[in-house]
Design an enzyme around this catalytic site. Structure first.
Site, PDB file in Angstrom:
ATOM      1  N   HIS A 102       0.809  -1.221   0.000  1.00 16.44           N
ATOM      2  CA  HIS A 102       0.000   0.000   0.000  1.00 16.44           C
ATOM      3  C   HIS A 102       0.838   1.264   0.000  1.00 16.44           C
ATOM      4  O   HIS A 102       0.323   2.356  -0.220  1.00 16.44           O
ATOM      5  CB  HIS A 102      -0.983  -0.011   1.180  1.00 16.44           C
ATOM      6  CG  HIS A 102      -0.334   0.107   2.527  1.00 16.44           C
ATOM      7  ND1 HIS A 102      -0.053  -0.976   3.329  1.00 16.44           N
ATOM      8  CD2 HIS A 102       0.072   1.204   3.224  1.00 16.44           C
ATOM      9  CE1 HIS A 102       0.477  -0.565   4.467  1.00 16.44           C
ATOM     10  NE2 HIS A 102       0.558   0.766   4.425  1.00 16.44           N
ATOM     11  N   ASP A 109       0.359  -7.849   1.198  1.00 14.80           N
ATOM     12  CA  ASP A 109       0.668  -6.423   1.408  1.00 14.80           C
ATOM     13  C   ASP A 109       2.177  -6.209   1.449  1.00 14.80           C
ATOM     14  O   ASP A 109       2.702  -5.518   2.313  1.00 14.80           O
ATOM     15  CB  ASP A 109       0.004  -5.893   2.685  1.00 14.80           C
ATOM     16  CG  ASP A 109       0.034  -4.373   2.763  1.00 14.80           C
ATOM     17  OD1 ASP A 109       0.174  -3.728   1.712  1.00 14.80           O
ATOM     18  OD2 ASP A 109      -0.065  -3.830   3.886  1.00 14.80           O
ATOM     19  N   SER A 144       4.801   2.435   7.778  1.00  8.99           N
ATOM     20  CA  SER A 144       4.520   1.245   6.967  1.00  8.99           C
ATOM     21  C   SER A 144       5.731   0.824   6.142  1.00  8.99           C
ATOM     22  O   SER A 144       6.366   1.659   5.469  1.00  8.99           O
ATOM     23  CB  SER A 144       3.356   1.521   6.021  1.00  8.99           C
ATOM     24  OG  SER A 144       2.171   1.676   6.745  1.00  8.99           O
TER      25      SER A 144
END
Length: 552
Positions: free
Chosen positions: A276, A309, A392
């Protein structure tokens, strides 16, 4: 007489003083005759007040000087002096031997009158605290020797001599000396004044110090410079060793932009991050990598997988890369210390620390597209190390500085688990962070580098995601009316049927379909799993060998 006052010495009334003065011998040739004193001139008026009798004076003896009173100095009297006769104890008149005949004065002498010059008076020492009421007469002149005729004298003023009353306080009494002030009182007043002065000064100094923070130059204490080295297993030591291998990614494309973190995998420039983070640059976008030293480089996308992911990008032409060592996430235990590094809110090289809060925590993230193609299923490591948007893709390190997870999601207050970067919400950390185990990340990263795609383990069934019971139920029909159990697939070979409810995977309880997917994807294709299921009220166990499916 005795009238309550002390008795003064009495003096005789006969013979008169003039009779007791011897007659001088006839003048010889060559001598100067002296004029005899006039009895009238020496007469003194009789006093009206009664006075004590005067003592008898023996003129045959040398007169002695009268004893001075304490209130006046003793006059200097040249020798020879007339000696006073011994006093008698009683005030009555004492008989005296008759003297040679002499001319008789016109008036009887006053027995209380003032004695003539040359005779001692009946004086006695006055009390030291008393003073005469009348002014003190001048000192008497020297007494001429015996046989000499005293010079004529004028009448004695009546006020020059008077009765002395030692208890009386006349108008001429000397006032008592003024009372001295107490030194103790003066000392007390001085002490009080000093205390008041010091109090005022102290208060002023205190107010100045409080208002200005002190007097003079302020020099604060400080520890001496110590060694900059830290233990390798401390947070500082771990951060110092890992920061050169951590990068910040800036991604733009498709009308969106985002910031995230990644870490170096090898010397060829491969960098692992979250899908993402780079999803905006999947087709045509720019990815810029910034190293901890501040150097920047462009990167290209090597591969990505939505279900895990994870994504891999690569930089070229960069020297001195510092790959981070990879640990084993299967060895992690709850309570182990961890360190997270990232760029929360674009704040590069941010270091936080915490512990492992839980293991094998099934989470799902994504789902913004609505078709489920962007949903990821992670059997995550839970940590309380602060993770925020921008963390992230960053590494989660163990106590030895080895990567054990890839930070991917946080639980926001009032929300569900979601990715903490990209186009999602900008919620902050509440101590619930989740990381993809590094064992899973290593396998996916290797596949993405080698083939550009990642494979997913599957059992070949379609699940009923609307089932509200405990466990994961196999659906009656698959997508587009296909069978829910793939013919000749892993589940069909193990004997699973539509309507079976799977409750355990390798003995671990599952409560819904999402948890079953998470547990299966935590393994590799080809792994054998023991599934516990319920069919028609009976509990059955079936062994399934996982198949492989191409990821997206």
């Amino acid at each position: 007489m005795n009238d309550g006052k002390p008795n003064w010495w009495s003096r005789p009334s006969t013979p008169p003083e003039a009779a007791r003065i011897p007659t001088p011998s006839p003048a010889e040739e060559g001598d100067f005759p002296l004029q005899a004193p006039d009895p009238a001139e020496s007469a003194v008026p009789e006093p009206t007040a009664e006075a004590p009798a005067a003592p008898t004076v023996d003129m045959t003896k040398e007169p002695a000087a009268a004893e001075p009173t304490p209130s006046e100095p003793a006059p200097a009297v040249p020798a020879p002096a007339v000696t006073a006769a011994e006093p008698v104890p009683a005030p009555e008149t004492r008989a005296v031997a008759p003297a040679p005949a002499a001319p008789r004065p016109l008036h009887e002498p006053d027995e209380y009158r003032t004695p003539p010059y040359g005779e001692p008076g009946p004086w006695a020492p006055a009390p030291p605290v008393q003073h005469p009421a009348a002014p003190v007469p001048p000192p008497q002149a020297a007494v001429p020797p015996q046989g000499a005729v005293p010079p004529p004298q004028g009448p004695v003023p009546p006020h020059a001599w008077g009765q002395y009353d030692p208890w009386g306080a006349g108008p001429g009494a000397v006032p008592p000396p003024p009372r001295k002030k107490s030194r103790r009182g003066l000392a007390l007043v001085g002490a009080l004044a000093f205390a008041l002065l010091t109090g005022v000064i102290g208060g002023g100094v205190g107010a100045y110090v409080e208002r200005n923070g002190g007097i003079g130059t302020v020099e604060l204490p400080q520890a001496e410079a110590g060694s900059a080295d830290r233990a390798p297993d401390s947070v500082a030591g771990i951060a110092a060793g890992a920061l050169p291998g951590v990068v910040t990614l800036h991604v733009s494309g498709g009308g969106s932009a985002g910031t995230g973190t990644g870490f170096v995998l090898d010397n060829r420039g491969h960098i692992l991050t979250n899908n993402h983070v780079v999803d905006a640059a999947a087709t045509s976008g720019d990815i810029t990598v910034t190293f901890s030293s501040g150097e920047t480089a462009s990167a290209k996308l090597i591969g990505k997988d939505t279900g895990y992911d994870l994504a891999v990008v690569q930089v070229t032409g960069v020297r001195g890369l510092k790959p981070l060592p990879l640990g084993n996430s299967d060895d992690v235990r709850v309570g182990d210390p961890v360190v997270a590094i990232g760029a929360p809110f674009d704040l590069s090289n941010t270091v936080t620390s915490g512990i492992i809060s839980a293991k094998e925590r099934p989470i799902t993230a994504g789902g913004e597209k609505g078709d489920g193609s962007d949903i990821s299923y992670v059997d995550a490591l839970q940590t309380d190390a602060p993770i925020n948007p921008g963390n992230s893709g960053g590494p989660l390190l163990d106590g030895k500085g080895r990567v054990i997870g890839i930070n991917s999601a946080i639980r926001a207050a009032g929300g569900s688990g979601e990715g903490d970067g990209g186009s999602g919400g900008q919620a902050g950390s509440i101590g619930l962070g989740f990381a993809i185990p590094v064992n899973q990340g290593k396998r996916v990263a290797e596949e993405l580098i080698n083939t550009g795609k990642a494979t997913h383990p599957v059992i070949g069934v379609s699940l009923d995601m609307q089932f509200n019971g405990d466990g994961a139920r196999v659906g009656d029909k698959g997508k587009d009316g296909t069978p829910s159990v793939t013919p000749d697939g892993p589940a069909a070979k193990a004997g699973l049927r539509p309507g079976d409810v799977i409750t355990k995977v390798d003995g671990q309880r599952v409560h819904n379909g999402e948890e079953l997917i998470v547990k299966i994807r935590a393994h590799r294709p080809g792994d054998a799993l023991a599934l516990t299921l319920t069919r028609d009220g009976r509990e059955l166990t079936r062994t399934v060998t996982l198949g492989s499916a191409q990821g997206t």
